[in-house]
Enzyme design. Structure first.
Site, PDB file in Angstrom:
ATOM      1  N   ILE A  18       0.845  -1.203   0.000  1.00 36.09           N
ATOM      2  CA  ILE A  18       0.000   0.000   0.000  1.00 36.09           C
ATOM      3  C   ILE A  18       0.879   1.251   0.000  1.00 36.09           C
ATOM      4  CG2 ILE A  18      -1.889   1.206   1.187  1.00 36.09           C
ATOM      5  CD1 ILE A  18      -2.623  -1.546   2.431  1.00 36.09           C
ATOM      6  N   ASN A  38      12.565  -1.084   6.263  1.00 32.46           N
ATOM      7  CA  ASN A  38      13.641  -2.040   6.570  1.00 32.46           C
ATOM      8  C   ASN A  38      13.596  -3.259   5.645  1.00 32.46           C
ATOM      9  OD1 ASN A  38      11.484  -3.473   7.516  1.00 32.46           O
ATOM     10  ND2 ASN A  38      12.236  -3.716   9.606  1.00 32.46           N
ATOM     11  N   ALA A  87       4.450   1.248   8.161  1.00 30.22           N
ATOM     12  CA  ALA A  87       5.347   0.163   8.577  1.00 30.22           C
ATOM     13  C   ALA A  87       4.721  -0.673   9.679  1.00 30.22           C
ATOM     14  CB  ALA A  87       6.677   0.734   9.053  1.00 30.22           C
ATOM     15  N   GLY A  88       4.810  -1.986   9.522  1.00 34.19           N
ATOM     16  CA  GLY A  88       4.274  -2.884  10.536  1.00 34.19           C
ATOM     17  C   GLY A  88       4.110  -4.273   9.966  1.00 34.19           C
ATOM     18  N   SER A 130      -7.113  -0.684  10.344  1.00 32.96           N
ATOM     19  CA  SER A 130      -7.765  -1.772   9.611  1.00 32.96           C
ATOM     20  C   SER A 130      -9.193  -1.968  10.090  1.00 32.96           C
ATOM     21  CB  SER A 130      -6.960  -3.040   9.878  1.00 32.96           C
ATOM     22  OG  SER A 130      -7.664  -4.177   9.461  1.00 32.96           O
ATOM     23  N   TYR A 154      -3.104  -9.127  16.121  1.00 37.50           N
ATOM     24  CA  TYR A 154      -2.823  -8.126  15.082  1.00 37.50           C
ATOM     25  C   TYR A 154      -3.805  -6.957  15.201  1.00 37.50           C
ATOM     26  CZ  TYR A 154      -3.230  -5.842  10.513  1.00 37.50           C
ATOM     27  OH  TYR A 154      -3.345  -4.904   9.520  1.00 37.50           O
ATOM     28  N   LYS A 158      -3.407  -2.807  16.281  1.00 37.34           N
ATOM     29  CA  LYS A 158      -3.901  -1.662  15.489  1.00 37.34           C
ATOM     30  C   LYS A 158      -4.753  -0.754  16.384  1.00 37.34           C
ATOM     31  CE  LYS A 158      -2.000  -2.273  11.640  1.00 37.34           C
ATOM     32  NZ  LYS A 158      -1.128  -1.251  11.088  1.00 37.34           N
ATOM     33  N   ASN A 184     -10.610  -4.234   2.402  1.00 33.67           N
ATOM     34  CA  ASN A 184      -9.753  -5.278   1.806  1.00 33.67           C
ATOM     35  C   ASN A 184      -9.043  -4.758   0.559  1.00 33.67           C
ATOM     36  OD1 ASN A 184     -11.889  -6.655   3.503  1.00 33.67           O
ATOM     37  ND2 ASN A 184     -10.585  -8.385   3.002  1.00 33.67           N
ATOM     38  N   LEU A 205      -7.013 -13.274   0.255  1.00 37.50           N
ATOM     39  CA  LEU A 205      -7.659 -14.029  -0.822  1.00 37.50           C
ATOM     40  C   LEU A 205      -7.139 -13.668  -2.223  1.00 37.50           C
ATOM     41  CD1 LEU A 205      -9.916 -15.983  -1.733  1.00 37.50           C
ATOM     42  CD2 LEU A 205     -11.481 -14.032  -1.708  1.00 37.50           C
ATOM     43  N   ILE A 222     -11.566 -22.666  -0.563  1.00 41.98           N
ATOM     44  CA  ILE A 222     -12.597 -21.721  -0.106  1.00 41.98           C
ATOM     45  C   ILE A 222     -12.950 -22.097   1.331  1.00 41.98           C
ATOM     46  CG2 ILE A 222     -14.982 -20.946  -0.426  1.00 41.98           C
ATOM     47  CD1 ILE A 222     -14.626 -21.261  -3.403  1.00 41.98           C
TER      48      ILE A 222
HETATM   49  P1  NAD Z   1       3.458  -4.533   3.534  1.00 39.40           P
HETATM   50  O1  NAD Z   1       4.027  -5.602   4.377  1.00 39.40           O
HETATM   51  O2  NAD Z   1       3.509  -4.717   2.064  1.00 39.40           O
HETATM   52  O3  NAD Z   1       4.134  -3.129   3.891  1.00 39.40           O
HETATM   53  C1  NAD Z   1       4.668  -2.839   5.154  1.00 39.40           C
HETATM   54  C2  NAD Z   1       6.053  -2.266   4.914  1.00 39.40           C
HETATM   55  O4  NAD Z   1       6.623  -1.892   6.168  1.00 39.40           O
HETATM   56  C3  NAD Z   1       7.025  -3.274   4.278  1.00 39.40           C
HETATM   57  O5  NAD Z   1       7.687  -2.654   3.210  1.00 39.40           O
HETATM   58  C4  NAD Z   1       7.977  -3.641   5.399  1.00 39.40           C
HETATM   59  O6  NAD Z   1       9.265  -3.968   4.895  1.00 39.40           O
HETATM   60  C5  NAD Z   1       7.961  -2.354   6.217  1.00 39.40           C
HETATM   61  N1  NAD Z   1       8.281  -2.509   7.636  1.00 39.40           N
HETATM   62  C6  NAD Z   1       7.744  -3.390   8.518  1.00 39.40           C
HETATM   63  N2  NAD Z   1       8.246  -3.183   9.752  1.00 39.40           N
HETATM   64  C7  NAD Z   1       9.105  -2.131   9.660  1.00 39.40           C
HETATM   65  C8  NAD Z   1       9.913  -1.431  10.580  1.00 39.40           C
HETATM   66  N3  NAD Z   1       9.950  -1.778  11.874  1.00 39.40           N
HETATM   67  N4  NAD Z   1      10.673  -0.402  10.136  1.00 39.40           N
HETATM   68  C9  NAD Z   1      10.658  -0.043   8.828  1.00 39.40           C
HETATM   69  N5  NAD Z   1       9.896  -0.675   7.908  1.00 39.40           N
HETATM   70  C10 NAD Z   1       9.128  -1.702   8.308  1.00 39.40           C
HETATM   71  O7  NAD Z   1       1.954  -4.317   4.019  1.00 39.40           O
HETATM   72  P2  NAD Z   1       0.800  -3.448   3.363  1.00 39.40           P
HETATM   73  O8  NAD Z   1      -0.242  -4.392   2.873  1.00 39.40           O
HETATM   74  O9  NAD Z   1       1.348  -2.444   2.437  1.00 39.40           O
HETATM   75  O10 NAD Z   1       0.211  -2.760   4.664  1.00 39.40           O
HETATM   76  C11 NAD Z   1       0.639  -1.477   5.086  1.00 39.40           C
HETATM   77  C12 NAD Z   1      -0.047  -1.123   6.381  1.00 39.40           C
HETATM   78  O11 NAD Z   1      -1.457  -1.199   6.203  1.00 39.40           O
HETATM   79  C13 NAD Z   1       0.286  -2.086   7.530  1.00 39.40           C
HETATM   80  O12 NAD Z   1       0.419  -1.322   8.710  1.00 39.40           O
HETATM   81  C14 NAD Z   1      -0.936  -2.973   7.611  1.00 39.40           C
HETATM   82  O13 NAD Z   1      -1.141  -3.453   8.924  1.00 39.40           O
HETATM   83  C15 NAD Z   1      -2.042  -2.022   7.194  1.00 39.40           C
HETATM   84  N6  NAD Z   1      -3.189  -2.718   6.609  1.00 39.40           N
HETATM   85  C16 NAD Z   1      -3.016  -3.540   5.538  1.00 39.40           C
HETATM   86  C17 NAD Z   1      -4.104  -4.222   5.005  1.00 39.40           C
HETATM   87  C18 NAD Z   1      -3.933  -5.161   3.841  1.00 39.40           C
HETATM   88  O14 NAD Z   1      -4.822  -5.950   3.582  1.00 39.40           O
HETATM   89  N7  NAD Z   1      -2.852  -5.105   3.072  1.00 39.40           N
HETATM   90  C19 NAD Z   1      -5.383  -4.041   5.555  1.00 39.40           C
HETATM   91  C20 NAD Z   1      -5.532  -3.179   6.643  1.00 39.40           C
HETATM   92  C21 NAD Z   1      -4.423  -2.507   7.157  1.00 39.40           C
HETATM   93  C1  UD1 Z   2      -8.052 -10.606   6.833  1.00 37.38           C
HETATM   94  C2  UD1 Z   2      -7.677 -10.469   8.286  1.00 37.38           C
HETATM   95  C3  UD1 Z   2      -7.938  -9.051   8.742  1.00 37.38           C
HETATM   96  C4  UD1 Z   2      -7.264  -8.034   7.832  1.00 37.38           C
HETATM   97  C5  UD1 Z   2      -7.757  -8.275   6.403  1.00 37.38           C
HETATM   98  C6  UD1 Z   2      -7.138  -7.334   5.408  1.00 37.38           C
HETATM   99  C7  UD1 Z   2      -8.172 -12.691   9.247  1.00 37.38           C
HETATM  100  C8  UD1 Z   2      -9.031 -13.457  10.193  1.00 37.38           C
HETATM  101  N1  UD1 Z   2      -8.471 -11.396   9.098  1.00 37.38           N
HETATM  102  O1  UD1 Z   2      -9.407 -10.437   6.768  1.00 37.38           O
HETATM  103  O2  UD1 Z   2      -7.452  -8.892  10.036  1.00 37.38           O
HETATM  104  O3  UD1 Z   2      -7.590  -6.726   8.226  1.00 37.38           O
HETATM  105  O4  UD1 Z   2      -7.427  -9.623   6.039  1.00 37.38           O
HETATM  106  O5  UD1 Z   2      -5.766  -7.563   5.351  1.00 37.38           O
HETATM  107  O6  UD1 Z   2      -7.244 -13.228   8.662  1.00 37.38           O
HETATM  108  N2  UD1 Z   2     -10.521 -16.910   1.903  1.00 37.38           N
HETATM  109  C9  UD1 Z   2     -10.701 -18.156   1.331  1.00 37.38           C
HETATM  110  N3  UD1 Z   2      -9.606 -18.836   0.929  1.00 37.38           N
HETATM  111  C10 UD1 Z   2      -8.336 -18.365   1.081  1.00 37.38           C
HETATM  112  C11 UD1 Z   2      -8.158 -17.086   1.668  1.00 37.38           C
HETATM  113  C12 UD1 Z   2      -9.293 -16.385   2.074  1.00 37.38           C
HETATM  114  O7  UD1 Z   2     -11.824 -18.620   1.178  1.00 37.38           O
HETATM  115  O8  UD1 Z   2      -7.382 -19.063   0.706  1.00 37.38           O
HETATM  116  C13 UD1 Z   2     -11.718 -16.145   2.321  1.00 37.38           C
HETATM  117  C14 UD1 Z   2     -11.729 -15.812   3.803  1.00 37.38           C
HETATM  118  O9  UD1 Z   2     -12.346 -16.811   4.524  1.00 37.38           O
HETATM  119  C15 UD1 Z   2     -12.525 -14.507   3.791  1.00 37.38           C
HETATM  120  C16 UD1 Z   2     -12.241 -13.886   2.422  1.00 37.38           C
HETATM  121  O10 UD1 Z   2     -11.693 -14.920   1.624  1.00 37.38           O
HETATM  122  O11 UD1 Z   2     -13.870 -14.800   3.867  1.00 37.38           O
HETATM  123  C17 UD1 Z   2     -11.255 -12.741   2.493  1.00 37.38           C
HETATM  124  O12 UD1 Z   2     -10.126 -13.189   3.209  1.00 37.38           O
HETATM  125  P1  UD1 Z   2      -8.870 -12.271   3.493  1.00 37.38           P
HETATM  126  O13 UD1 Z   2      -8.340 -11.748   2.208  1.00 37.38           O
HETATM  127  O14 UD1 Z   2      -7.942 -13.054   4.357  1.00 37.38           O
HETATM  128  O15 UD1 Z   2      -9.447 -10.996   4.271  1.00 37.38           O
HETATM  129  P2  UD1 Z   2     -10.324 -10.887   5.614  1.00 37.38           P
HETATM  130  O16 UD1 Z   2     -10.902 -12.189   5.997  1.00 37.38           O
HETATM  131  O17 UD1 Z   2     -11.269  -9.767   5.423  1.00 37.38           O
END
Ligand code: NAD
Ligand code: UD1
Length: 342
Positions: A18, A38, A87-88, A130, A154, A158, A184, A205, A222
């Site tokens: 993101i 990092n 970052a996280g 999230s 997790y 948050k 998502n 997914l 699924i």
């Molecule tokens: P990502 O893992 O692709 O990006 C996180 C980045 O942070 C990575 O580049 C990683 O190398 C870096 N990082 C981790 N720990 C670090 C540290 N201590 N110091 C410096 N860099 C560090 O994940 P993303 O999907 O891009 O998610 C970004 C943020 O959004 C995260 O905080 C995540 O929890 C939040 N988020 C993601 C989703 C999702 O579905 N992708 C959904 C809700 C919230």
């Molecule tokens: C997950 C995380 C949530 C996080 C969100 C976005 C869990 C319990 N929750 O949620 O904390 O904020 O991602 O990053 O993991 N599915 C399948 N087959 C697969 C993978 C997923 O059927 O192989 C289904 C899951 O059951 C779900 C849907 O697809 O119903 C979406 O899954 P996923 O992408 O993991 O997102 P969330 O469940 O919304």
């Protein structure tokens, strides 16, 4: 080298999925960007992709946000105006098996960042939260006022960071804080130059669907088709990563005019079932994505949908991309990078 003539946005985790898309959005809007990452879950290649898209690149510093000395140096060397904090760690499953690691990485590291920000009188931040902070069995759709109560470590990290930021806003009205609760995120930049590149087994997914379509996996499991939903599979609110990225820019602009702390859901408000997403992906990819229904995944809610009205009204944010775009752009990235950035 001191570089205090221009102001910068500090993007932690800016090489990640993101973060990299948001860096593109910020740079295209004319901002100077400094990425601190990092590479624990990303690589420099994403920043190379950003450079190709934007024709210029952000300053890139490899390092940990928990490294206080490094952070202090960054704030001294550069005029940082605001922070976008991505970052996280983000794996729900890992957070269940290693909760301490998640609290240290997601909460402890954030404390270090906020402390250095205070020290340097920088009090404007956008935080990546999230939908997972909401009570899993809560009433749908989730508004920003829906009860919170995450069911896994997790999500708790948050919510904990949200609460820390709330405390800062109460203590000092000069803080400008935007909490973005993502639903998502899926898709990729339409250029196919940057996208999601899970280093380990994907958490979500869409990457699993696309890895199955490209042949990296034999079939998609699924997780349950006996939910109380029209086709029995879980419903989620998928949102294109570029719509999400634009939300950050709009939130930053909003904070200019409205200090304090603000919470926004970023989701489309439209629910899509697992089966619907797979069907759409089959059509876009032209492949037969084999599926097998298996047991429910523990902790899954049947439905999680955003009420995005607050973001629409306050930020004037409107998601532009459809599920077709999400699948097409994710597939375009996957086809050009079958093994990710390697
Ligand atoms: P990502 O893992 O692709 O990006 C996180 C980045 O942070 C990575 O580049 C990683 O190398 C870096 N990082 C981790 N720990 C670090 C540290 N201590 N110091 C410096 N860099 C560090 O994940 P993303 O999907 O891009 O998610 C970004 C943020 O959004 C995260 O905080 C995540 O929890 C939040 N988020 C993601 C989703 C999702 O579905 N992708 C959904 C809700 C919230
Ligand atoms: C997950 C995380 C949530 C996080 C969100 C976005 C869990 C319990 N929750 O949620 O904390 O904020 O991602 O990053 O993991 N599915 C399948 N087959 C697969 C993978 C997923 O059927 O192989 C289904 C899951 O059951 C779900 C849907 O697809 O119903 C979406 O899954 P996923 O992408 O993991 O997102 P969330 O469940 O919304």
């Amino acid at each position: 080298m001191r570089n205090r003539n221009h102001s910068y946005l500090l993007v932690t985790g800016g090489a990640g999925y993101i973060g990299s898309h948001t860096v593109v959005e910020l740079m295209e809007a004319g901002h100077n960007v400094l990425v601190l990452d990092n590479f624990s879950n990303s690589s420099r290649a994403s920043i190379e992709g950003v450079r190709k898209i934007c024709g210029k690149e952000p300053i890139l510093i490899e390092g940990n946000i928990a490294d206080e000395e490094l952070l202090q140096n960054i704030f001294k060397e550069h005029r940082i105006d605001s922070v976008l904090h991505f970052a996280g760690l983000k794996s729900v499953a890992d957070s269940v098996s290693q909760p301490l690691k998640y609290y240290i990485e997601n909460v402890g590291s954030s404390l270090c960042l906020f402390d250095v920000m205070e020290c340097n009188n920088v009090r404007k931040i956008i935080f990546s939260s999230s939908a997972t902070v909401y009570e899993p069995a809560g009433e749908q759709p989730y508004s920003e006022l829906s009860p919170t109560g995450p069911g896994n470590p997790y999500g708790k990290t948050k919510l904990c960071v949200e609460q820390i930021l709330h405390g800062l806003a109460v203590a000092n009205p000069n803080w400008e804080i935007g909490i973005l609760r993502y639903f998502n995120p899926v898709g990729a930049h339409p250029s196919g130059l940057i996208g999601e590149d899970p280093k380990q087994y994907p958490n979500n997914l869409m990457p699993l669907v696309m890895q199955t379509a490209i042949g990296r996996r034999k079939k998609l499991e699924i997780y349950g088709d006996d939910y109380d939903t029209p086709d029995g599979t879980c419903i989620r609110d998928y949102i294109h990563v570029l719509d999400l990225a634009r939300g950050h820019l709009l939130a930053l602009e909003y904070l200019e005019r409205h200090p304090g702390i603000h919470y926004w859901n970023l989701g489309t408000g439209k629910g899509i079932s697992v089966k619907e997403l797979v069907e759409q992906a089959k059509e876009i990819t032209g492949t037969e994505i084999e599926t097998q229904v298996v047991a429910r995944r523990p902790g899954d809610s049947p439905i999680a949908i955003a009420d995005p009205r607050k973001a629409k009204e306050e930020l004037l944010w409107h998601p532009e991309y459809s599920l077709v775009n999400m699948c097409a752009d994710h597939w375009n990235w996957q086809r050009h990078h079958p093994d990710g950035y390697q």
